[in-house]
Scaffold this motif. Structure first.
Motif, short mmCIF file in Angstrom:
data_model
loop_
_atom_site.label_atom_id
_atom_site.label_comp_id
_atom_site.label_asym_id
_atom_site.label_seq_id
_atom_site.Cartn_x
_atom_site.Cartn_y
_atom_site.Cartn_z
N SER A 30 0.94 -1.43 0.06
CA SER A 30 -0.17 0.08 0.09
C SER A 30 0.90 1.25 -0.17
CB SER A 30 -1.04 -0.04 1.32
OG SER A 30 -1.80 -1.13 1.33
N PHE A 31 0.54 2.50 -0.46
CA PHE A 31 1.27 3.63 -0.74
C PHE A 31 0.57 4.77 0.17
CE2 PHE A 31 2.36 0.84 -4.15
CZ PHE A 31 3.68 0.32 -3.93
N ILE A 48 -4.98 -8.04 7.79
CA ILE A 48 -4.41 -9.05 8.83
C ILE A 48 -3.93 -8.11 10.02
CG2 ILE A 48 -2.17 -10.38 9.23
CD1 ILE A 48 -2.51 -11.53 6.61
N ASP A 49 -3.52 -6.78 9.69
CA ASP A 49 -3.13 -6.11 10.79
C ASP A 49 -3.94 -4.56 10.35
OD1 ASP A 49 -2.41 -4.79 13.20
OD2 ASP A 49 -0.18 -5.59 13.21
N ASN A 50 -3.87 -3.67 11.31
CA ASN A 50 -4.49 -2.67 11.17
C ASN A 50 -3.43 -1.34 10.62
OD1 ASN A 50 -5.57 -0.11 11.18
ND2 ASN A 50 -6.04 0.01 13.42
N ILE A 51 -3.48 -1.18 9.12
CA ILE A 51 -2.46 -0.35 8.63
C ILE A 51 -2.57 1.19 9.03
CG2 ILE A 51 -4.01 0.47 6.65
CD1 ILE A 51 -1.70 -0.08 4.75
N LYS A 52 -3.70 1.57 9.80
CA LYS A 52 -3.90 2.96 10.40
C LYS A 52 -3.02 3.01 11.52
CE LYS A 52 -7.00 6.48 11.51
NZ LYS A 52 -6.65 6.68 12.87
N ARG A 53 -2.60 2.33 11.99
CA ARG A 53 -1.40 2.33 13.15
C ARG A 53 -0.21 2.83 12.51
NH1 ARG A 53 -0.76 -2.81 14.58
NH2 ARG A 53 1.40 -3.14 13.57
N ILE A 54 0.08 2.42 11.34
CA ILE A 54 1.20 2.94 10.59
C ILE A 54 1.15 4.12 10.21
CG2 ILE A 54 2.78 2.48 8.66
CD1 ILE A 54 3.23 0.36 11.17
N LEU A 61 -1.54 14.53 8.64
CA LEU A 61 -2.72 15.15 7.52
C LEU A 61 -3.91 14.35 7.46
CD1 LEU A 61 -0.06 15.42 4.61
CD2 LEU A 61 -1.15 17.31 5.90
N PRO A 62 -4.85 14.90 7.05
CA PRO A 62 -6.22 14.10 6.95
C PRO A 62 -5.79 12.92 5.80
CG PRO A 62 -6.74 16.19 6.29
CD PRO A 62 -5.46 16.17 6.75
N ILE A 63 -6.45 11.90 5.66
CA ILE A 63 -6.11 10.65 4.89
C ILE A 63 -7.46 10.39 4.06
CG2 ILE A 63 -5.24 8.25 4.41
CD1 ILE A 63 -3.36 8.75 6.77
N GLU A 64 -7.25 10.30 2.78
CA GLU A 64 -8.11 9.68 1.98
C GLU A 64 -8.01 8.72 1.16
OE1 GLU A 64 -9.63 13.04 -0.72
OE2 GLU A 64 -10.31 14.28 0.95
N HIS A 71 -10.17 -6.16 -4.44
CA HIS A 71 -9.93 -7.50 -3.80
C HIS A 71 -9.34 -7.58 -2.44
CE1 HIS A 71 -9.33 -9.00 -8.20
NE2 HIS A 71 -10.36 -8.83 -8.07
N THR A 72 -9.68 -8.85 -1.83
CA THR A 72 -9.32 -8.71 -0.38
C THR A 72 -8.00 -7.90 0.10
OG1 THR A 72 -10.59 -10.61 -0.53
CG2 THR A 72 -9.82 -10.14 1.44
N ASP A 73 -7.11 -8.28 -0.58
CA ASP A 73 -5.59 -7.91 -0.28
C ASP A 73 -5.41 -6.45 -0.34
OD1 ASP A 73 -6.02 -8.83 -2.79
OD2 ASP A 73 -3.72 -8.50 -3.24
N HIS A 74 -6.36 -5.64 -0.80
CA HIS A 74 -6.20 -4.36 -1.27
C HIS A 74 -7.42 -3.26 -0.41
CE1 HIS A 74 -3.45 -4.73 -4.68
NE2 HIS A 74 -4.24 -6.05 -4.58
N ILE A 75 -8.23 -4.07 0.35
CA ILE A 75 -9.38 -3.22 1.20
C ILE A 75 -9.36 -3.81 2.48
CG2 ILE A 75 -10.63 -2.98 -0.82
CD1 ILE A 75 -12.51 -5.31 0.10
N GLY A 76 -8.21 -4.36 2.97
CA GLY A 76 -8.22 -4.79 4.47
C GLY A 76 -8.31 -3.83 5.39
N SER A 77 -7.83 -2.70 5.43
CA SER A 77 -8.05 -1.75 6.64
C SER A 77 -9.07 -0.61 6.05
CB SER A 77 -6.93 -1.14 7.14
OG SER A 77 -6.09 -2.34 7.63
#
Length: 260
Positions: A30-31, A48-54, A61-64, A71-77
């Motif tokens: 993810s980028f 699998i883990d929460n990307i927002k922690r990173i 900044l506000p994130i969009e 697909h599952t591996d791109h929408i996990g968090s």
């Protein structure tokens, strides 16, 4: 740099980060792209883990969230963020679930071939892909202004009906999602994919000028733009040999391969 048990954070430049999940067989990236006024997160990983922690550690900044495809591996968090954008072609999957993929198959895929310890919160037997309404729909040519940084959306279907690529016009980075990456085949063999569309989309990105680097969503982080010359040759070959159809198998080119 951030040390994390699950995510690998790599700095591409002072305002661009790759957040990768190398402990999973899909090696998904993810980028995070930051401007002066807001940031965009391209995809949110496996869940699998929460990307927002990173992302919380990388920017205030506000994130969009821009979704390359549902697909599952791109929408996990996705559920961790307030503003989520998806192309209209994949909206139905985001809201109602991915067509043609059973929850059993999804759980099997997400939990196999894991080489790093997973967080205690990850329970493969009850894993549920994100479902929800997007904040807005993406269209070919849409522009995101981040403040001194401009992103342009390219509709690049084939791997999914609403797959998009994102061009960072300011830096020349092209984020290709699952349209172009190396090492493992680019997939267009499921009933929900379209080989002809995929070839057309490969041609479309190969025509974009002034690209400095290509960032696919899997495997090697960062491909030299010279690969686009190979993409053009591949497009011509696949069309001439009439190979852009289901069941023709894996076609290998210099630096990448496709599977129909």
């Amino acid at each position: 740099m951030i040390k994390d048990l699950w995510f690998t954070v790599q700095q591409i430049d002072p305002t661009t980060y790759a957040i990768s999940e190398y402990g999973h067989w899909e090696k998904v990236h993810s980028f995070l792209l930051m401007g002066k006024e807001k940031a965009v997160l391209i995809d949110t990983g496996l869940g699998i883990d929460n990307i927002k922690r990173i992302t919380d550690q990388l920017t205030t900044l506000p994130i969009e969230v821009i979704t390359t495809h549902v697909h599952t591996d791109h929408i996990g968090s996705h559920g961790q963020f307030e503003k989520i954008y998806v192309h209209e072609g994949d909206k139905d999957w985001l809201v109602n679930g991915i067509k043609g993929l059973s929850i059993e198959q999804i759980r099997k895929d997400v939990s196999r071939d894991i080489t790093l310890p997973t967080p205690k919160t990850f329970k493969p037997d009850t894993y549920q892909p994100f479902q929800g309404e997007p904040t807005g729909l993406l269209h070919d040519g849409d522009v995101f202004e981040l403040g001194n940084r401009r992103l342009r959306i390219y509709h690049t279907p084939g791997h999914s009906p609403g797959h998009i690529s994102v061009l960072d016009e300011t830096n020349g980075y092209l984020f290709t999602g699952d349209l172009l990456y190396d090492e493992t085949p680019i997939y267009a063999f499921y009933p929900s994919t379209n080989p002809v569309d995929l070839v057309n989309s490969l041609e479309k990105i190969a025509e974009i000028p002034n690209i400095s680097m290509i960032y696919g969503s899997h495997n090697t982080l960062g491909l030299e733009p010279t690969i686009l010359h190979e993409v053009k040759k591949a497009v011509q070959f696949l069309r001439e040999k009439k190979l852009a159809t289901f069941g023709t198998g894996i076609h290998t080119f210099n630096g990448f391969s496709v599977q129909f």
